[in-house]
Motif scaffolding. Structure first.
Motif, short mmCIF file in Angstrom:
data_model
loop_
_atom_site.label_atom_id
_atom_site.label_comp_id
_atom_site.label_asym_id
_atom_site.label_seq_id
_atom_site.Cartn_x
_atom_site.Cartn_y
_atom_site.Cartn_z
N TYR A 1 -9.48 7.98 1.37
CA TYR A 1 -8.13 8.07 1.94
C TYR A 1 -7.65 9.48 2.24
O TYR A 1 -6.80 9.66 3.09
N ASP B 1 -12.94 3.85 -0.41
CA ASP B 1 -11.66 4.19 0.20
C ASP B 1 -11.57 5.72 0.26
O ASP B 1 -11.30 6.38 -0.73
N SER C 1 -8.49 5.88 7.16
CA SER C 1 -7.35 5.65 8.05
C SER C 1 -6.69 6.97 8.39
O SER C 1 -7.03 8.01 7.82
N HIS D 1 -4.20 2.66 -7.29
CA HIS D 1 -3.00 2.33 -6.52
C HIS D 1 -2.69 0.85 -6.69
O HIS D 1 -3.60 0.02 -6.59
N THR E 1 -12.40 5.24 -5.02
CA THR E 1 -11.93 6.43 -4.29
C THR E 1 -12.73 7.63 -4.79
O THR E 1 -12.20 8.46 -5.54
N MET F 1 0.81 -1.21 0.00
CA MET F 1 0.00 0.00 0.00
C MET F 1 0.85 1.27 0.00
O MET F 1 0.60 2.20 -0.72
N GLY F 2 1.88 1.27 0.84
CA GLY F 2 2.66 2.50 0.95
C GLY F 2 3.68 2.70 -0.15
O GLY F 2 4.28 3.76 -0.26
N ARG G 1 -0.53 2.99 11.88
CA ARG G 1 -1.30 1.81 11.45
C ARG G 1 -2.66 1.79 12.14
O ARG G 1 -2.98 0.90 12.93
N PHE H 1 -7.68 8.10 -6.83
CA PHE H 1 -6.23 7.91 -6.82
C PHE H 1 -5.84 7.07 -8.03
O PHE H 1 -6.34 5.98 -8.20
N SER I 1 -3.53 7.44 7.86
CA SER I 1 -2.24 7.43 7.16
C SER I 1 -1.95 8.75 6.45
O SER I 1 -0.79 9.10 6.26
N LYS I 2 -2.97 9.47 6.02
CA LYS I 2 -2.74 10.78 5.38
C LYS I 2 -2.95 11.91 6.39
O LYS I 2 -2.26 12.92 6.35
N GLY J 1 -5.24 0.17 9.73
CA GLY J 1 -5.11 0.86 8.45
C GLY J 1 -6.07 0.31 7.40
O GLY J 1 -6.67 -0.77 7.57
N PHE J 2 -6.21 1.08 6.32
CA PHE J 2 -7.09 0.68 5.21
C PHE J 2 -6.70 -0.70 4.68
O PHE J 2 -7.55 -1.53 4.37
N SER J 3 -5.39 -0.92 4.57
CA SER J 3 -4.93 -2.18 3.97
C SER J 3 -5.47 -3.38 4.73
O SER J 3 -5.93 -4.35 4.13
C1 PLP Z 1 -5.42 5.06 -2.42
C2 PLP Z 1 -4.97 4.81 -1.01
N1 PLP Z 1 -5.85 4.33 -0.13
C3 PLP Z 1 -5.49 4.09 1.17
C4 PLP Z 1 -4.21 4.31 1.60
C5 PLP Z 1 -3.88 4.08 3.05
O1 PLP Z 1 -3.58 2.79 3.36
P1 PLP Z 1 -3.25 2.45 4.88
O2 PLP Z 1 -4.36 3.01 5.71
O3 PLP Z 1 -3.20 0.96 4.93
O4 PLP Z 1 -1.95 3.08 5.22
C6 PLP Z 1 -3.25 4.75 0.70
C7 PLP Z 1 -1.85 4.92 1.13
O5 PLP Z 1 -0.92 4.93 0.36
C8 PLP Z 1 -3.65 5.03 -0.64
O6 PLP Z 1 -2.76 5.51 -1.52
#
Ligand code: PLP
Length: 472
Positions: free
Chosen positions: A286, A284, A313, A213, A251, A102-103, A323, A256, A315-316, A186-188
């Motif tokens: 995000y 998603d 999540s 992504h 998304t 994901m990252g 996580r 994305f 993460s952003k 996390g989203f993943s």
């Molecule tokens: C499109 C998209 N969705 C979700 C996430 C977040 O994933 P996670 O919450 O597992 O870090 C990202 C992170 O790169 C992303 O690019």
């Protein structure tokens, strides 16, 4: 008389005097291999040229030449007064060929020392509100009952689920009953739980946006489901041309990577598809916290909470390293997802959940978002201005939002070649092709540029170099 073979045990480097390959080249190749295999990770100090020459029984000039060549190629770095070391920017060959997580972003082939990395998806890690997080952790931990330090509810701490339900309703129009909220790592992880839960019901075809992504695509595949790419246009995912599938990951707020917003009509069509086919939409969301010129449309989940899974999540909005994420599930999926959770990692770390609940309740997250919104908006404006000044043939597309933008290239441009040239000038940019599954009928070359983790000065300098690399 030197031996036929000599070795440096410190570096696991051997040279063979009987081989036709020149000694300098053997030293160079040995070091390159060590770096590529990851035996010599970034930052590893190398022996002095004198010490290595003695170890290998070669003239010092042989080692000096090899080091200089590898410095020129970006594998090594000469640190004033501190000797030579493996450069920070080099990646292991294995990392480059690995399937993206994901990252990770699709990476170019050439290892190089990159000074300006326009990697999309990362927030400014230096902006993480450490003091506020520490305060929230202290408060939360002092209040956390001992009972919450046991194996808790697999959905997560009730205090966080209630706080999330309120927050997501307030800022995203999500219809969230705390009983249907599942806190995830996390989203993943949320997506992985869903893929397994759906598979248990015989639903193994998962649609993903194309371009999209590579992380979710890979995740879906690794967890045994079938990836069904669905094209994206200026109004979002083309649900009208999608094949048979059981669920679709979208998304809608800021696609994305293209940056388009799913149109109201398309949102309706996606929900209709789910209702008519018994499919599931996985939304998603995000980066919806970051809108610079308009309020985001509410979440698609608000249109039909019984067919749309909402996923988010920190993460952003904070940093990926926490996580921490969440799912808001249709009632019909709650038990299936919890069964997978129980059978896998049980729950997300309670102290982290409690700290985030406190950050939400104290207004700390809102304050952080207000501050970082200003920072990212300025960085995006800087990127737009730098492109206009230094590279006017690159045009920004997509809405001003999130942590990345898309710059379209003149038609006929070779985006891979643009990225290669940029890389040679220490600038890393990400060709749109790296996010595609099926090439579009009419090529529309573009670069994906993350700006959130670069300072305005770095953004300007990076674009200037990118532009010079295209002329040179
Ligand atoms: C499109 C998209 N969705 C979700 C996430 C977040 O994933 P996670 O919450 O597992 O870090 C990202 C992170 O790169 C992303 O690019």
């Amino acid at each position: 008389m030197p031996k036929e073979w000599s070795t440096s045990r410190e570096l696991l480097l051997a040279i063979d005097r009987t081989a036709p390959t020149p000694l300098r080249q053997q030293v160079e190749e040995g070091l390159r291999r060590g770096i590529g295999e990851g035996r010599l990770p970034p930052g590893t100090p190398l022996p002095s040229t004198r010490a290595l020459a003695i170890d290998l029984s070669v003239a010092r000039g042989v080692v000096v030449d090899a080091y200089e060549q590898l410095i020129a190629e970006g594998y090594l770095i000469a640190r004033r007064g501190a000797g030579t070391a493996v450069a920070e920017g080099v990646r292991r060959a294995a990392d480059r060929s690995a399937q993206p997580a994901m990252g990770a972003e699709p990476a170019p082939d050439q290892p190089a020392r990159v000074r300006y990395d326009f990697r999309p998806g990362l927030p400014d890690l230096a902006a993480f509100p450490r003091a506020a997080w520490l305060r929230a952790t202290r408060t939360a931990l002092n209040r956390l009952p001992d009972a919450d330090l046991a194996y808790g509810d697999p959905r997560g701490l009730p205090i966080l689920r209630r706080a999330l339900a309120g927050y997501l309703g307030r800022v995203r129009g999500v219809l969230a009953d705390p009983e249907r909220v599942v806190v995830t790592n996390g989203f993943s992880q949320g997506l992985a739980l869903l893929v397994h839960a759906l598979a248990a019901r015989g639903a193994g075809r998962i649609g993903v946006e194309d371009p999209g992504h590579p992380g979710p695509r890979n995740l879906v595949r690794v967890h045994g489901a079938t990836v069904c790419p669905v094209p994206v246009d200026a109004a979002g995912v083309r649900i009208d041309v999608a094949g048979d599938m059981d669920a679709l990951v979208v998304t809608p707020a800021h696609q994305f990577p293209t940056g388009v917003v799913m149109s109201p009509r398309r949102r309706g069509a996606v929900v209709d598809w789910a209702r008519n086919t018994g499919g599931w939409v996985i939304e998603d969301d995000y980066d919806a916290e970051y809108r610079f010129d308009r309020e985001p449309l509410g979440a698609v989940q608000g249109l039909d909470p019984d067919r749309v899974v909402y996923a988010g999540s920190v993460s952003k909005s904070l940093v990926p390293a926490l996580r921490l994420g969440w799912l808001v599930l249709p009632a019909a999926l709650v038990d299936a997802v919890l069964a997978v959770r129980q059978a896998t990692d049980l729950a997300t770390a309670a102290p982290v959940q409690a700290a985030f609940a406190e950050l939400l309740a104290s207004g700390g997250l809102d304050r952080h978002l207000r501050r970082t919104r200003r920072i990212y908006r300025h960085r995006r404006d800087t990127l737009a201005a730098a492109l206009a000044r230094h590279a006017p043939r690159l045009r920004l597309a997509g809405i001003p939002a999130g942590l990345h933008a898309v710059a379209t290239l003149p038609s006929g441009a070779d985006e891979e070649e643009v990225a290669r040239r940029a890389e040679a000038a220490s600038v890393r940019v990400y060709p749109m092709s790296g996010y595609r599954v099926v090439p579009p009928p009419v090529p529309s070359p573009a670069l994906v540029l993350g700006y959130a983790s670069l300072s305005p000065a770095e953004i300007d300098a990076g674009v200037r170099r990118l532009s010079a690399s295209l002329r040179g």
